[in-house]
Design a protein around this motif. Structure first.
Motif, short mmCIF file in Angstrom:
data_model
loop_
_atom_site.label_atom_id
_atom_site.label_comp_id
_atom_site.label_asym_id
_atom_site.label_seq_id
_atom_site.Cartn_x
_atom_site.Cartn_y
_atom_site.Cartn_z
N LEU A 105 2.26 2.39 -7.75
CA LEU A 105 1.64 3.23 -6.73
C LEU A 105 0.15 2.89 -6.57
O LEU A 105 -0.38 2.85 -5.45
CB LEU A 105 1.80 4.71 -7.10
N THR A 106 -0.52 2.61 -7.69
CA THR A 106 -1.94 2.23 -7.63
C THR A 106 -2.11 0.93 -6.84
O THR A 106 -3.04 0.79 -6.02
CB THR A 106 -2.51 2.07 -9.05
N SER A 107 -1.21 -0.02 -7.09
CA SER A 107 -1.28 -1.29 -6.35
C SER A 107 -1.05 -1.08 -4.87
O SER A 107 -1.75 -1.66 -4.01
CB SER A 107 -0.25 -2.27 -6.91
N ILE A 108 -0.06 -0.25 -4.52
CA ILE A 108 0.24 0.01 -3.11
C ILE A 108 -0.97 0.63 -2.42
O ILE A 108 -1.40 0.20 -1.34
CB ILE A 108 1.46 0.94 -2.98
N ILE A 109 -1.56 1.65 -3.07
CA ILE A 109 -2.73 2.31 -2.48
C ILE A 109 -3.88 1.33 -2.35
O ILE A 109 -4.60 1.30 -1.33
CB ILE A 109 -3.13 3.53 -3.35
N GLY A 110 -4.05 0.48 -3.37
CA GLY A 110 -5.16 -0.48 -3.34
C GLY A 110 -5.04 -1.47 -2.19
O GLY A 110 -6.00 -1.67 -1.42
N TYR A 111 -3.87 -2.08 -2.05
CA TYR A 111 -3.70 -3.09 -0.99
C TYR A 111 -3.67 -2.46 0.39
O TYR A 111 -4.22 -3.03 1.35
CB TYR A 111 -2.43 -3.90 -1.23
N LEU A 112 -3.06 -1.27 0.52
CA LEU A 112 -3.09 -0.60 1.82
C LEU A 112 -4.52 -0.17 2.16
O LEU A 112 -4.91 -0.15 3.34
CB LEU A 112 -2.15 0.61 1.81
N GLY A 113 -5.31 0.16 1.14
CA GLY A 113 -6.71 0.50 1.38
C GLY A 113 -7.50 -0.70 1.90
O GLY A 113 -8.32 -0.57 2.81
N LEU A 114 -7.22 -1.89 1.33
CA LEU A 114 -7.89 -3.10 1.82
C LEU A 114 -7.52 -3.36 3.28
O LEU A 114 -8.38 -3.75 4.10
CB LEU A 114 -7.49 -4.30 0.95
N ILE A 115 -6.24 -3.16 3.59
CA ILE A 115 -5.79 -3.37 4.97
C ILE A 115 -6.44 -2.35 5.90
O ILE A 115 -6.91 -2.69 7.00
CB ILE A 115 -4.25 -3.30 5.05
#
Length: 368
Positions: free
Chosen positions: A155-165
Motif C-alpha cells: 500500500l505504501t508503494s502504491i500511494i508513493g507511485y500514485l503520488g508521483l504521478i
C-alpha cells in the motif's frame, strides 16, 4: 453414574444408621451394667437412678440413652468425611481466588473422593480453556500485526507511485507507464494478500462450507497443469504429471482441491524455479489417494520443516530472490486438506522438496 452414586449413598446411610442403632443399644446397655457395678456403694446415686426409672419408665430411659449413643456413633462414623468435605471446601475457595495450579486433595475411597477428582478435572479444563483463550488472544494480536505489516508494504508503494504521478513528477510517458505498472503490480499483490487473509479467517472460523462431489484427481491435475503452463514457462519451469492409472476418485470440493494444489504449485514456482521443473505424482496407497508435488530448488532447512504450515511463517528469504508470499498459502492448504479428512506433510533434502497430500478414496468413504 449419578444414579449409581445416589444408591451408594443411600446404602451407606442405611448401613451407618443400622450400625449406630446396634452400637447405641449395646453401648447404653454396657453403660448400665458398668454403672450398676461401680455404684454398688453409692446409695444416693442408685436411689436417684431408680427414681428416674420410676418417673420416666425403664423403656423410655433406655430408648433415650440408646438414641444419644446413636447420635454419637453417627457423628464418629462420618467425622472423617466431614473433615474431608471441609478441606475440599477450603481448597475450592483457595482455587477460586485464582490459584489454578493448586489441586483439591484426593483421599479416602468414597463418593467424596470422586467429587474431588471431578472438581480437579473441572479446574484442569478451566485452566486449559483459559490458556487457549490467552493463546487465541496472542494469535489475534499476531495476526493483526502481521497483516498490518504485509498490507502496509504494497500500500505504501502504491500511494508513493500514485503520488508521483499526481504531482507530475515523471520525465516522460515511458517513466509514467513504469510507475503505473509498479502500482498495478503492488495493487495485485495487495489484492492477493487480502484474498488469502479472507479465506484463512473463513476457514479458521469454520465458515467455509464444502460442496463435495466425485472428483477424479488425475483429470483435475491435468487441467491444473494445463492452466499453469504459461505461468510455469514464465518462471522457467515445466510441469509433469506421473501416474499409473487414469482415474483416482475422491469425495471432495473440486474448487477447494484446486486451491490446495494452486498453493503448492505457487510455492514450487517461488522456491523451486532453480530446478527447472515441477513433478506431480499420483498413486493409490493403503486406501488413500496420494498426491506429491515435487520441486528441485534449494532444500528447506530441517529446522524450518515443522513450521512450514504455520500461518505467516516464511522460510529464510535467502532461498529466493523473489518477493515473499503472504505466508498463508501453506496454512490454507493444510486447513483445506484436513477439512476433507486428509493429511499433508513436507520433506526436503539435497535432491528435492516434496509436499505429500493424502485423501481417503471414494471406496473407503463408502465403506465407513
Amino acid at each position: 453414574m449419578t444414579s449409581s452414586i445416589a444408591w451408594k449413598l443411600v446404602r451407606r446411610l442405611i448401613g451407618q444408621i443400622l450400625l449406630s442403632i446396634v452400637l447405641g443399644i449395646l453401648s447404653f446397655g454396657l453403660l448400665i451394667v458398668v454403672l450398676e457395678q461401680v455404684s454398688q456403694g453409692f446409695y444416693g446415686f442408685r436411689s436417684m437412678a431408680h427414681s428416674l426409672l420410676r418417673t420416666f419408665g425403664t423403656v423410655p430411659v433406655y430408648v433415650m440413652g440408646s438414641f444419644c449413643f446413636f447420635l454419637l456413633f453417627m457423628v464418629l462414623l462420618n467425622w472423617r468425611r466431614f473433615r474431608y468435605i471441609q478441606e475440599i471446601s477450603e481448597s475450592v475457595e483457595h482455587i477460586a481466588q485464582g490459584n489454578f495450579n493448586d489441586e483439591i486433595p484426593v483421599r479416602q475411597n468414597n463418593e467424596v473422593k470422586l467429587l474431588a477428582e471431578n472438581m480437579n478435572l473441572l479446574v484442569g479444563r478451566l485452566k486449559w480453556s483459559m490458556e487457549e483463550e490467552r493463546k487465541a488472544e496472542r494469535s489475534k494480536n499476531e495476526l493483526v500485526t502481521n497483516v498490518s505489516h504485509d498490507l502496509r508494504t504494497p500500500l505504501t508503494s502504491i500511494i508513493g507511485y500514485l503520488g508521483l504521478i499526481d504531482q507530475d513528477r515523471y520525465r516522460d510517458e515511458i517513466e509514467l507507464r513504469h510507475y503505473v505498472q509498479i502500482a498495478h503490480a503492488k495493487a495485485q499483490r495487495l489484492n492477493s494478500l487480502i484474498n488469502d487473509l479472507f479465506e484463512y479467517t473463513r476457514m479458521s472460523g469454520g465458515n467455509l462450507p464444502l460442496r463435495n462431489t466425485h472428483v477424479n484427481l488425475v483429470e483435475l491435475m491435468n487441467q491444473l497443469l494445463e492452466h499453469y503452463r504459461l505461468p510455469l514457462e514464465e518462471a522457467g519451469m515445466q510441469g509433469h504429471l506421473h501416474t499409473d492409472t487414469g482415474a483416482i476418485r475422491v469425495w471432495a470440493d473440486p474448487d477447494k482441491l484446486v486451491r490446495i494444489f494452486e498453493n503448492l504449485l505457487a510455492n514450487a514456482m517461488t522456491y523451486g524455479r532453480d530446478g527447472g521443473k515441477v513433478d506431480i505424482r499420483l498413486r493409490v496407497e493403503a486406501g488413500h489417494a496420494v498426491s506429491e508435488v515435487i520441486n528441485y530448488g534449494e532444500p528447506i532447512p530441517a529446522g524450518d520443516l515443522p513450521y512450514l504450515f504455520d500461518r505467516f511463517y516464511r522460510v529464510d528469504k535467502s532461498r529466493t530472490g523473489n518477493e515473499r508470499g503472504s505466508g498463508l498459502g501453506l496454512a490454507i492448504a493444510k486447513g483445506l486438506v484436513e477439512k476433507h479428512g486428509g493429511s499433508i506433510r513436507a520433506a526436503s533434502d539435497d535432491r528435492c522438496t516434496l509436499f505429500e497430500v493424502r485423501f481417503p478414496l471414494m471406496s473407503e468413504i463408502r465403506r465407513e
